[in-house]
Design a protein around this motif. Structure first.
Motif, PDB file in Angstrom:
ATOM      1  N   GLU A 175       0.815  -1.216   0.000  1.00 64.91           N
ATOM      2  CA  GLU A 175       0.000   0.000   0.000  1.00 64.91           C
ATOM      3  C   GLU A 175       0.855   1.276   0.000  1.00 64.91           C
ATOM      4  O   GLU A 175       0.340   2.364   0.242  1.00 64.91           O
ATOM      5  CB  GLU A 175      -0.913  -0.003   1.228  1.00 64.91           C
ATOM      6  CG  GLU A 175      -1.921  -1.146   1.183  1.00 64.91           C
ATOM      7  CD  GLU A 175      -2.581  -1.425   2.518  1.00 64.91           C
ATOM      8  OE1 GLU A 175      -3.698  -1.975   2.516  1.00 64.91           O
ATOM      9  OE2 GLU A 175      -1.975  -1.116   3.566  1.00 64.91           O
ATOM     10  N   ALA A 189      -1.086  13.423  -4.929  1.00 62.31           N
ATOM     11  CA  ALA A 189      -2.306  13.163  -4.156  1.00 62.31           C
ATOM     12  C   ALA A 189      -3.437  14.108  -4.552  1.00 62.31           C
ATOM     13  O   ALA A 189      -4.580  13.669  -4.784  1.00 62.31           O
ATOM     14  CB  ALA A 189      -2.012  13.283  -2.667  1.00 62.31           C
ATOM     15  N   PHE A 280     -11.607  12.219   1.389  1.00 62.46           N
ATOM     16  CA  PHE A 280     -10.280  11.756   1.760  1.00 62.46           C
ATOM     17  C   PHE A 280      -9.598  12.772   2.678  1.00 62.46           C
ATOM     18  O   PHE A 280      -9.838  13.970   2.572  1.00 62.46           O
ATOM     19  CB  PHE A 280      -9.398  11.567   0.521  1.00 62.46           C
ATOM     20  CG  PHE A 280      -9.792  10.409  -0.344  1.00 62.46           C
ATOM     21  CD1 PHE A 280      -9.345   9.124  -0.055  1.00 62.46           C
ATOM     22  CD2 PHE A 280     -10.608  10.599  -1.450  1.00 62.46           C
ATOM     23  CE1 PHE A 280      -9.693   8.056  -0.857  1.00 62.46           C
ATOM     24  CE2 PHE A 280     -10.970   9.536  -2.265  1.00 62.46           C
ATOM     25  CZ  PHE A 280     -10.515   8.256  -1.963  1.00 62.46           C
ATOM     26  N   VAL A 282      -5.800  13.907   3.377  1.00 64.04           N
ATOM     27  CA  VAL A 282      -4.385  13.808   2.999  1.00 64.04           C
ATOM     28  C   VAL A 282      -3.570  14.198   4.224  1.00 64.04           C
ATOM     29  O   VAL A 282      -3.607  15.348   4.670  1.00 64.04           O
ATOM     30  CB  VAL A 282      -4.046  14.727   1.814  1.00 64.04           C
ATOM     31  CG1 VAL A 282      -2.553  14.649   1.494  1.00 64.04           C
ATOM     32  CG2 VAL A 282      -4.870  14.348   0.595  1.00 64.04           C
ATOM     33  N   ALA A 303      -3.131   7.451   9.516  1.00 60.09           N
ATOM     34  CA  ALA A 303      -3.267   6.296   8.628  1.00 60.09           C
ATOM     35  C   ALA A 303      -3.197   4.976   9.377  1.00 60.09           C
ATOM     36  O   ALA A 303      -3.749   3.970   8.920  1.00 60.09           O
ATOM     37  CB  ALA A 303      -2.178   6.342   7.558  1.00 60.09           C
ATOM     38  N   GLY A 309      -9.551   3.314   4.418  1.00 57.39           N
ATOM     39  CA  GLY A 309      -8.943   3.993   3.286  1.00 57.39           C
ATOM     40  C   GLY A 309      -9.291   5.459   3.170  1.00 57.39           C
ATOM     41  O   GLY A 309      -9.228   6.021   2.066  1.00 57.39           O
ATOM     42  N   VAL A 312      -4.903   9.306   2.945  1.00 58.91           N
ATOM     43  CA  VAL A 312      -3.765   9.175   2.029  1.00 58.91           C
ATOM     44  C   VAL A 312      -2.581   9.804   2.757  1.00 58.91           C
ATOM     45  O   VAL A 312      -2.590  11.005   3.030  1.00 58.91           O
ATOM     46  CB  VAL A 312      -4.022   9.865   0.681  1.00 58.91           C
ATOM     47  CG1 VAL A 312      -2.753   9.854  -0.172  1.00 58.91           C
ATOM     48  CG2 VAL A 312      -5.161   9.186  -0.051  1.00 58.91           C
ATOM     49  N   HIS A 313      -1.604   8.982   3.091  1.00 63.32           N
ATOM     50  CA  HIS A 313      -0.516   9.405   3.968  1.00 63.32           C
ATOM     51  C   HIS A 313       0.714   9.800   3.158  1.00 63.32           C
ATOM     52  O   HIS A 313       1.103   9.096   2.220  1.00 63.32           O
ATOM     53  CB  HIS A 313      -0.161   8.247   4.920  1.00 63.32           C
ATOM     54  CG  HIS A 313       0.975   8.545   5.851  1.00 63.32           C
ATOM     55  ND1 HIS A 313       0.796   9.101   7.095  1.00 63.32           N
ATOM     56  CD2 HIS A 313       2.311   8.344   5.713  1.00 63.32           C
ATOM     57  CE1 HIS A 313       1.972   9.237   7.677  1.00 63.32           C
ATOM     58  NE2 HIS A 313       2.913   8.789   6.865  1.00 63.32           N
ATOM     59  N   ALA A 332      -1.714   4.479   0.741  1.00 63.17           N
ATOM     60  CA  ALA A 332      -3.171   4.555   0.562  1.00 63.17           C
ATOM     61  C   ALA A 332      -3.738   3.155   0.451  1.00 63.17           C
ATOM     62  O   ALA A 332      -3.030   2.206   0.106  1.00 63.17           O
ATOM     63  CB  ALA A 332      -3.514   5.380  -0.681  1.00 63.17           C
ATOM     64  N   ARG A 333      -5.025   3.043   0.722  1.00 62.92           N
ATOM     65  CA  ARG A 333      -5.699   1.741   0.692  1.00 62.92           C
ATOM     66  C   ARG A 333      -6.922   1.844  -0.211  1.00 62.92           C
ATOM     67  O   ARG A 333      -7.662   2.819  -0.169  1.00 62.92           O
ATOM     68  CB  ARG A 333      -6.110   1.361   2.118  1.00 62.92           C
ATOM     69  CG  ARG A 333      -6.914   0.086   2.244  1.00 62.92           C
ATOM     70  CD  ARG A 333      -7.052  -0.298   3.696  1.00 62.92           C
ATOM     71  NE  ARG A 333      -5.743  -0.621   4.264  1.00 62.92           N
ATOM     72  CZ  ARG A 333      -5.489  -0.691   5.566  1.00 62.92           C
ATOM     73  NH1 ARG A 333      -6.444  -0.411   6.433  1.00 62.92           N
ATOM     74  NH2 ARG A 333      -4.298  -1.018   5.995  1.00 62.92           N
ATOM     75  N   VAL A 336      -8.017   4.015  -4.759  1.00 61.89           N
ATOM     76  CA  VAL A 336      -7.260   5.255  -4.953  1.00 61.89           C
ATOM     77  C   VAL A 336      -5.775   4.985  -5.144  1.00 61.89           C
ATOM     78  O   VAL A 336      -5.067   5.755  -5.807  1.00 61.89           O
ATOM     79  CB  VAL A 336      -7.482   6.221  -3.758  1.00 61.89           C
ATOM     80  CG1 VAL A 336      -6.814   5.701  -2.483  1.00 61.89           C
ATOM     81  CG2 VAL A 336      -6.952   7.614  -4.092  1.00 61.89           C
ATOM     82  N   LEU A 337      -5.294   3.861  -4.601  1.00 59.84           N
ATOM     83  CA  LEU A 337      -3.872   3.551  -4.740  1.00 59.84           C
ATOM     84  C   LEU A 337      -3.488   3.385  -6.205  1.00 59.84           C
ATOM     85  O   LEU A 337      -2.425   3.838  -6.631  1.00 59.84           O
ATOM     86  CB  LEU A 337      -3.530   2.281  -3.952  1.00 59.84           C
ATOM     87  CG  LEU A 337      -2.070   1.835  -3.992  1.00 59.84           C
ATOM     88  CD1 LEU A 337      -1.160   2.872  -3.346  1.00 59.84           C
ATOM     89  CD2 LEU A 337      -1.902   0.487  -3.287  1.00 59.84           C
TER      90      LEU A 337
END
Length: 483
Positions: A175, A189, A280, A282, A303, A309, A312-313, A332-333, A336-337
């Motif tokens: 991930e 991102a 999301f 970030v 995260a 999910g 987004v780290h 990310a999970r 979106v990844l």
């Protein structure tokens, strides 16, 4: 003498002496230069390479160095005024602006003039960087089998695994994407998560580089106020309802510029609010490795507590190493990844493998934890020195929060004191400070400045910088008739 300064001094001396030689004339041998200037052969080689890069010298293997022949003069200057039309025609209809305002980023990237105290820097002073450890890591990395081959598009598995372990929770290497610096990761991102013209929620105040990214992508930053405990959940929920935004960008740990840490009771609230909005978060975890010695246990990244999910780290090695050590990660999970991966591949292909291998060598070496411990102690000492000096000499500058991590202090100016005037007066006095206005996406509630204590040489320079800032404050505060 430091090797880098020796190289610069020798290059300057040779540059001044070039007029002694006719174009094409041979310079003294490397051995003669070593003996004359009492420097190492490596210093001579690097100084000549610098002059060659400037086009002043030509080096020929086995023959020596020669003064370069002047390049033929060019023709008359061309007329580039046509570009103004080409770059702006039909610009009003563009969803993404073609002109980009980088002033907020340049404020912390541009080096001040010699002799100016650098309170505006965004990176560690060379004396704080693990230069020997990085050099050794790069040397070892270059000898690794396959080090100069093409890496996996997502990054080396071992490096992705290291970043995943640092995040914690259930995050796995699968991930994680290795990226070229935090700025690049944030750009990827925001491009992945929001279409041009969309709103994006941001902390207020926040990192100017992120605001520049958002605006360059055609996004509309919407501010959500931050207090001593981080972003205010009730206002975040209001902002999601009012705008329909699907992205919130935040720095939960040692927020830039306030230094705030998102309070334990707010962490779950932020994730819940974003999840209910179908949005999301970030998470820009940019200075986790710049913790101060007295900080105590750090909260986990958002995260690590996010099974759905939402987060987004973004994590990076750059702040704790060198501005040129641009290795970071996106985690990310879910679907979106794949979008993040696709955008990164299209934009940059991959992070150069030698740099990834060097990162692995660095973080796996005994020098790495030693560097982080020494850095933690030094940052605390510098923070305390700057805080004490400000309280003693500039008590009218309000310091509402003393951070336990990061590399700067955030100060509110007295009512009526002009932020641009103080910034200009400070530069005249020999100290560069960062104005607060670029940190706000809308009108700021007050005037501020940000002072970095990590980009200077040490305590003496901190004390001198505060003294110069006091001179600037006195100039700005003086009645017009006495200036």
């Amino acid at each position: 003498m430091h090797e880098r300064s020796s190289v610069g001094e020798l290059a300057n001396q040779l540059r001044r002496e070039l007029d002694r030689y006719s174009p094409g004339g041979k310079l003294p041998s490397s051995r003669a230069l070593v003996e004359r200037f009492r420097v190492s052969p490596v210093t001579v080689s690097r100084a000549l390479a610098q002059l060659a890069a400037e086009g002043l010298v030509v080096t020929r293997p086995g023959a020596g160095a020669f003064r370069a022949r002047p390049r033929p003069s060019g023709g008359p200057a061309g007329d580039t005024s046509w570009q103004e039309v080409a770059l702006s025609a039909d610009g009003a209809a563009d969803l993404v602006p073609r002109s980009v305002d980088a002033s907020g980023v340049l404020a912390s990237l541009a080096a001040p003039s010699p002799g100016v105290v650098e309170f505006n820097g965004g990176y560690l002073h060379p004396s704080l960087q693990p230069e020997r450890a990085m050099a050794a890591a790069l040397s070892r990395a270059g000898r690794r089998p396959g080090a100069w081959g093409r890496p996996p598009m997502e990054g080396l598995f071992e490096l992705r695994e290291w970043f995943a372990r640092g995040i914690g929770g259930a995050v796995t290497a699968a991930e994680v994407l290795v990226t070229s610096g935090g700025q690049s990761a944030l750009t990827t991102a925001l491009r992945a998560l929001a279409p041009p013209g969309a709103p994006v929620l941001v902390e207020s105040p926040t990192y100017p580089g992120m605001l520049a990214i958002a605006r360059a992508a055609g996004l509309r930053p919407v501010p959500v106020p931050v207090d001593a405990d981080g972003v205010r959940p009730a206002l975040l929920a209001d902002a999601f309802r009012a705008t329909g935004a699907r992205v919130f960008v935040c720095q939960p740990l040692f927020q830039n510029p306030t230094g705030a840490v998102l309070a334990p009771g707010r962490r779950g609230e932020v994730l819940r609010i974003a999840r209910e909005a179908g949005a999301f978060v970030v998470e820009d975890d940019f200075v986790r490795r710049l913790v101060h010695e007295d900080a105590g246990p750090l909260p986990r990244p958002l995260a690590a507590d996010d099974p759905d999910g939402v987060v987004v780290h973004v994590g990076s090695l750059t702040k704790a190493t060198s501005p040129s050590f641009r290795v970071s990660a996106l985690a990310a999970r879910g679907p979106v990844l794949e979008r993040l991966r696709a955008i990164q591949v299209v934009d940059t292909f991959f992070v150069p493998r030698p740099l990834q291998e060097a990162a692995l060598e660095l973080v796996g070496s005994p020098a790495w934890p030693r560097h982080l411990r020494a850095l933690s102690a030094e940052l605390k000492a510098r923070r305390d020195m700057m805080t004490s000096a400000l309280r003693l000499h500039l008590p009218d500058l309000s310091l509402p929060h003393i951070p336990s991590g990061g590399y700067h202090l955030w100060l509110r100016l007295p009512d009526g004191m002009s932020e641009p005037a103080l910034t200009a007066a400070a530069l005249r006095a020999g100290v560069a400070v960062t104005p607060g206005r670029p940190y706000f996406s809308a009108e700021p509630p007050a005037a501020h400045i940000r002072l970095s204590f990590a980009a200077v040489a040490g305590g003496e320079e901190i004390a001198e910088g505060v003294r110069r800032l006091r001179t600037a404050c006195a100039e700005v505060a003086a009645p017009p008739a006495t200036r």
